[in-house]
Design a protein around this motif. Sequence first.
Motif, PDB file in Angstrom:
ATOM      1  N   VAL A 170      37.580  12.795  51.568  1.00  0.00           N
ATOM      2  CA  VAL A 170      36.235  12.908  50.999  1.00  0.00           C
ATOM      3  C   VAL A 170      36.068  14.287  50.360  1.00  0.00           C
ATOM      4  CG1 VAL A 170      33.773  12.958  51.507  1.00  0.00           C
ATOM      5  CG2 VAL A 170      35.238  11.266  52.622  1.00  0.00           C
ATOM      6  N   GLY A 171      35.576  14.318  49.120  1.00  0.00           N
ATOM      7  CA  GLY A 171      35.391  15.572  48.413  1.00  0.00           C
ATOM      8  C   GLY A 171      36.588  15.999  47.584  1.00  0.00           C
ATOM      9  N   LYS A 172      37.709  15.296  47.752  1.00  0.00           N
ATOM     10  CA  LYS A 172      38.909  15.610  46.971  1.00  0.00           C
ATOM     11  C   LYS A 172      38.955  14.740  45.718  1.00  0.00           C
ATOM     12  CE  LYS A 172      41.734  17.054  50.910  1.00  0.00           C
ATOM     13  NZ  LYS A 172      41.612  18.488  50.570  1.00  0.00           N
ATOM     14  N   THR A 173      39.660  15.210  44.711  1.00  0.00           N
ATOM     15  CA  THR A 173      39.818  14.431  43.485  1.00  0.00           C
ATOM     16  C   THR A 173      41.001  13.486  43.629  1.00  0.00           C
ATOM     17  OG1 THR A 173      41.302  16.039  42.464  1.00  0.00           O
ATOM     18  CG2 THR A 173      38.929  16.352  42.125  1.00  0.00           C
ATOM     19  N   ILE A 174      41.047  12.499  42.753  1.00  0.00           N
ATOM     20  CA  ILE A 174      42.183  11.575  42.762  1.00  0.00           C
ATOM     21  C   ILE A 174      43.475  12.337  42.501  1.00  0.00           C
ATOM     22  CG2 ILE A 174      43.245   9.631  41.534  1.00  0.00           C
ATOM     23  CD1 ILE A 174      40.433   8.521  41.095  1.00  0.00           C
ATOM     24  N   SER A 175      43.406  13.350  41.659  1.00  0.00           N
ATOM     25  CA  SER A 175      44.585  14.174  41.375  1.00  0.00           C
ATOM     26  C   SER A 175      45.116  14.822  42.644  1.00  0.00           C
ATOM     27  CB  SER A 175      44.231  15.255  40.347  1.00  0.00           C
ATOM     28  OG  SER A 175      45.342  16.096  40.099  1.00  0.00           O
ATOM     29  N   GLU A 176      44.219  15.313  43.503  1.00  0.00           N
ATOM     30  CA  GLU A 176      44.634  15.941  44.758  1.00  0.00           C
ATOM     31  C   GLU A 176      45.263  14.907  45.695  1.00  0.00           C
ATOM     32  OE1 GLU A 176      41.752  19.586  45.760  1.00  0.00           O
ATOM     33  OE2 GLU A 176      40.653  17.716  45.385  1.00  0.00           O
ATOM     34  N   VAL A 177      44.701  13.697  45.696  1.00  0.00           N
ATOM     35  CA  VAL A 177      45.267  12.631  46.534  1.00  0.00           C
ATOM     36  C   VAL A 177      46.677  12.300  46.067  1.00  0.00           C
ATOM     37  CG1 VAL A 177      45.055  10.219  47.253  1.00  0.00           C
ATOM     38  CG2 VAL A 177      43.010  11.669  47.086  1.00  0.00           C
ATOM     39  N   ASN A 208      39.470   8.178  36.256  1.00  0.00           N
ATOM     40  CA  ASN A 208      40.418   9.227  35.901  1.00  0.00           C
ATOM     41  C   ASN A 208      40.677  10.136  37.101  1.00  0.00           C
ATOM     42  OD1 ASN A 208      38.432  11.400  35.981  1.00  0.00           O
ATOM     43  ND2 ASN A 208      37.683  10.638  34.012  1.00  0.00           N
ATOM     44  N   ASP A 209      41.669  10.997  36.978  1.00  0.00           N
ATOM     45  CA  ASP A 209      42.107  11.808  38.113  1.00  0.00           C
ATOM     46  C   ASP A 209      41.119  12.896  38.512  1.00  0.00           C
ATOM     47  OD1 ASP A 209      44.320  10.252  38.224  1.00  0.00           O
ATOM     48  OD2 ASP A 209      45.786  11.873  38.042  1.00  0.00           O
ATOM     49  N   ALA A 210      40.096  13.140  37.691  1.00  0.00           N
ATOM     50  CA  ALA A 210      39.099  14.158  38.033  1.00  0.00           C
ATOM     51  C   ALA A 210      37.995  13.595  38.932  1.00  0.00           C
ATOM     52  CB  ALA A 210      38.486  14.739  36.763  1.00  0.00           C
ATOM     53  N   THR A 211      38.021  12.278  39.179  1.00  0.00           N
ATOM     54  CA  THR A 211      37.001  11.629  39.997  1.00  0.00           C
ATOM     55  C   THR A 211      37.029  12.167  41.430  1.00  0.00           C
ATOM     56  OG1 THR A 211      37.152   9.605  38.686  1.00  0.00           O
ATOM     57  CG2 THR A 211      36.146   9.421  40.865  1.00  0.00           C
ATOM     58  N   LEU A 223      40.281   3.600  47.446  1.00  0.00           N
ATOM     59  CA  LEU A 223      41.107   4.066  46.329  1.00  0.00           C
ATOM     60  C   LEU A 223      42.416   3.288  46.313  1.00  0.00           C
ATOM     61  CD1 LEU A 223      41.980   6.028  44.065  1.00  0.00           C
ATOM     62  CD2 LEU A 223      42.648   7.650  45.871  1.00  0.00           C
ATOM     63  N   GLU A 224      42.691   2.620  45.195  1.00  0.00           N
ATOM     64  CA  GLU A 224      43.915   1.816  45.086  1.00  0.00           C
ATOM     65  C   GLU A 224      44.696   2.232  43.845  1.00  0.00           C
ATOM     66  OE1 GLU A 224      45.406  -2.841  45.109  1.00  0.00           O
ATOM     67  OE2 GLU A 224      43.291  -2.354  45.329  1.00  0.00           O
ATOM     68  N   PHE A 225      46.003   2.398  44.018  1.00  0.00           N
ATOM     69  CA  PHE A 225      46.886   2.739  42.915  1.00  0.00           C
ATOM     70  C   PHE A 225      47.698   1.510  42.529  1.00  0.00           C
ATOM     71  CE2 PHE A 225      46.165   6.831  45.010  1.00  0.00           C
ATOM     72  CZ  PHE A 225      45.888   7.652  43.936  1.00  0.00           C
TER      73      PHE A 225
END
Length: 224
Positions: free
Chosen positions: A17-24, A48-51, A59-61
Motif C-alpha cells: 500500500v502506498g507503493k507504485t506499480i513500478s516499485e512492485v 501505468n507504472d506510476a499508479t 494487482l495482476e500482471f
Amino acid sequence: MSVRVVHGANDGRWEMVGKTISEVRRLLDELYNLHPALTAWVNGISCNDATVLQEGDNLEFGKVSGEKGGVQDFWTESEVAELFGASALSDLEQAGIRPSQVAVFSKSQISNWQQTRSRVASACELANRPVFVDFSMMTLRVAEGEFPINDQVRYRLLACLARRPNHFWTVDTLKREVWDDVHGETADATVSREMRRLTSSLRELGITSIWPDSKRHRHALLTT
C-alpha cells in the motif's frame, strides 16, 4: 495493509500500500518473474507504472490480447467452467453477466466479473481451503501444518491445482496458467515431470492430506 499481487500461478498478499506499480515490479521481479513487457491491471483496469496502490487493491500482471499469454478476447462457457469451476457460470448469471454472443463471454465481461469476485474473496476464505499456497510468506498450509516452500515450478503448479482441488485440469490449461504458454511450446512431458517432482516433495514433507494425480492427460490435486 496489503495488496494482492498475481502473475500466473504466483498469488500472494504483500504490504505494498502506498507503493507504485513500478516499485512492485522491482521488489517482486525475481519471485514473480515479472518481465518488463507485462501489462499491469489494478482491479481489472490497465494502469501505468506510476499508479499508487491502495489498501485492498488487486494487482495482476499479464500479457495483453494478441500476445503470448494474457486474457483472451472471448471465453466460451466451457473455458470459463474449466478455469473457474462450474459454479462460475451461475455466478456470472447472478451478476447479470450473460454471453455477448451465443455461449461466448467477452474479455471485458470476464475482467469485470473477476474484479467483483476478487473483492468478495477474503483472506480468511483463502486460509480455510484444504491447501493454501502463500508465495508472500513462502509457505504451504495443509491439514498437517505449515511448511516452507520456494518458487520452483512444482510449487507454482501446486498453487494452480489448489485453486480447484479434486478437479482434473487439462494439460493445455496448466500450460497457460503455470507456464504462460498458449501456443503449446511447453512439452506435455514437462508438465508430467513437474507433477512427479511435486509428488516427491509432498512425500518428503510427510504430507498425506493432499496428493497429485494424473489420468488421460489431465492432472489434479486430490484431498482427503
